[in-house]
Design an enzyme around this catalytic site. Structure first.
Site, PDB file in Angstrom:
ATOM      1  N   ASP A 157     -11.302   2.908   4.082  1.00 43.52           N
ATOM      2  CA  ASP A 157     -11.710   1.497   4.020  1.00 43.52           C
ATOM      3  C   ASP A 157     -13.234   1.362   3.956  1.00 43.52           C
ATOM      4  OD1 ASP A 157      -9.898  -0.532   3.751  1.00 43.52           O
ATOM      5  OD2 ASP A 157      -9.416  -0.687   5.888  1.00 43.52           O
ATOM      6  N   LYS A 196       0.840  -1.201   0.000  1.00 44.09           N
ATOM      7  CA  LYS A 196       0.000   0.000   0.000  1.00 44.09           C
ATOM      8  C   LYS A 196       0.877   1.255   0.000  1.00 44.09           C
ATOM      9  CE  LYS A 196      -3.856  -2.239   2.277  1.00 44.09           C
ATOM     10  NZ  LYS A 196      -4.468  -2.679   3.526  1.00 44.09           N
ATOM     11  N   GLN A 242      -4.932  -1.229   9.756  1.00 40.69           N
ATOM     12  CA  GLN A 242      -4.864  -2.573   9.173  1.00 40.69           C
ATOM     13  C   GLN A 242      -5.490  -3.601  10.121  1.00 40.69           C
ATOM     14  OE1 GLN A 242      -3.518  -3.300   6.018  1.00 40.69           O
ATOM     15  NE2 GLN A 242      -4.351  -5.340   6.393  1.00 40.69           N
TER      16      GLN A 242
END
Ligand code: NDP
Length: 296
Positions: free
Chosen positions: A121, A54, A98
């Site tokens: 997200d 990422k 994460q």
């Protein structure tokens, strides 16, 4: 029938290219650089790989990448304090914590502490509600990537029968909402669904998000249907480690009209959509028009 292979790797490269072009224009015209902060708690090897990837792709797209690595025993208070700092930082347009988090941390609490506008997200309860009610939101990256590939392949999805196998909060449910938003007739199947092959066989669009290696075979597929395989399963076959999807590729490809492979299908789209969401968030924060074709 031999299915058309939907090349997610090439598609994702195209999306990243579009993002990079838009970022370059933002910089040139407004002096603005989108920033993505990724928070990793602990040392889960798979998560470390994702976070590295990422970070690399964020920088390649011309954006700023801020990585925050915290020890596995970080307290909830410290993690929440970091999120609060990132929420308040105008250089940060996207925040991603994460998952999975170590067990002593409450994931829901942490995710819901992110500013919904920066929740790239799309897991914050506000964004879930906005998506569910058809309002402008941050959309979870994996389903957004699937939607983009489906729109690209079909043009319009209106009126098509879609079956999503899997009802998780991160894939199945948002995928179903997005397909409904594009006027598909949507069925969500799960582990209690009766006669799953027959249910799946009704689908013009079949999305497999079950987390079971190669469970969906050609017997589940209507001739000519589009199969989107979200699954990522690491298995060992003939002494070799390999990645397979939730759909059995060969038998599904023999019946389907189009199919995403694993690897090289949905997987690469997820990070591409994360970059797209960060750009979208940055544009919204600055009152600028959103990038076309990169949102739901
Ligand atoms: P979850 O384990 O959270 O959910 C799986 C879903 O599948 C559940 O709703 C479950 O039903 C259903 N299911 C399980 N077994 C069966 C069965 N035998 N018949 C019908 N339905 C079944 O998985 P995720 O949604 O998180 O992930 C799904 C897949 O997508 C995984 O392979 C994962 O690795 C992959 N993935 C890929 C990503 C990418 O970037 N490409 C990102 C995220 C996930 P029930 O609710 O009844 O238990």
């Amino acid at each position: 029938m031999t299915a058309k292979i939907i090349d997610g790797k090439a598609f994702a490269a195209r999306i990243r290219g579009q993002v990079a072009e838009h970022v370059a224009r933002l910089k040139a015209d407004h002096g603005i650089v989108p920033g993505l902060a990724v928070v990793l708690v602990g040392e889960d090897p798979a998560s470390e790989v994702y976070v590295r990837s990422k970070g690399r792709q964020t920088v390649e797209a011309g954006m700023n990448s801020y990585e925050h690595k915290l020890d596995a025993d970080t307290s909830e208070a410290d993690l929440l304090a970091l999120v609060a700092t990132l929420n308040a930082d105008p250089a940060v347009h996207g925040i991603l914590v994460q998952l999975p988090l170590p067990k002593h941390l409450n994931s829901d609490l942490v995710i819901n502490s992110i500013d919904p506008a920066k929740d790239v997200d799309g897991f914050h309860i506000s964004n879930v509600g906005l998506l569910g009610t058809g309002q402008k939101s941050m959309v979870p990256c994996t389903p957004l990537g699937c939607l983009m590939m489906l729109r690209d392949h079909h043009g319009t999805l209106s009126g098509l029968d879609a079956v999503v196998v899997g009802r998780s909060n991160i894939v199945g449910k948002p995928m179903a909402q997005l397909l409904l938003g594009d006027s598909c007739t949507v069925t969500i199947a799960h582990s209690r669904t009766r006669d799953l092959p027959e249910v799946c066989k009704r689908a013009d669009i079949l999305v497999a998000a079950v987390g079971r290696p190669e469970m969906i075979t050609g017997d589940y597929v209507k001739p000519g249907a589009t199969v989107i395989d979200v699954g990522i399963n690491r298995i060992e076959r003939g002494g070799k480690k390999m990645l397979v999807g939730d759909a059995e590729f060969a038998s599904c490809a023999a019946v389907a009209g189009a199919i995403t492979p694993v690897p090289g299908g949905v997987g690469p789209m997820t990070i591409a959509c994360l970059l797209a969401n960060t750009l979208t968030s940055c544009c919204r924060a600055n009152g600028l028009s959103e990038p076309e074709g990169l949102t739901a």
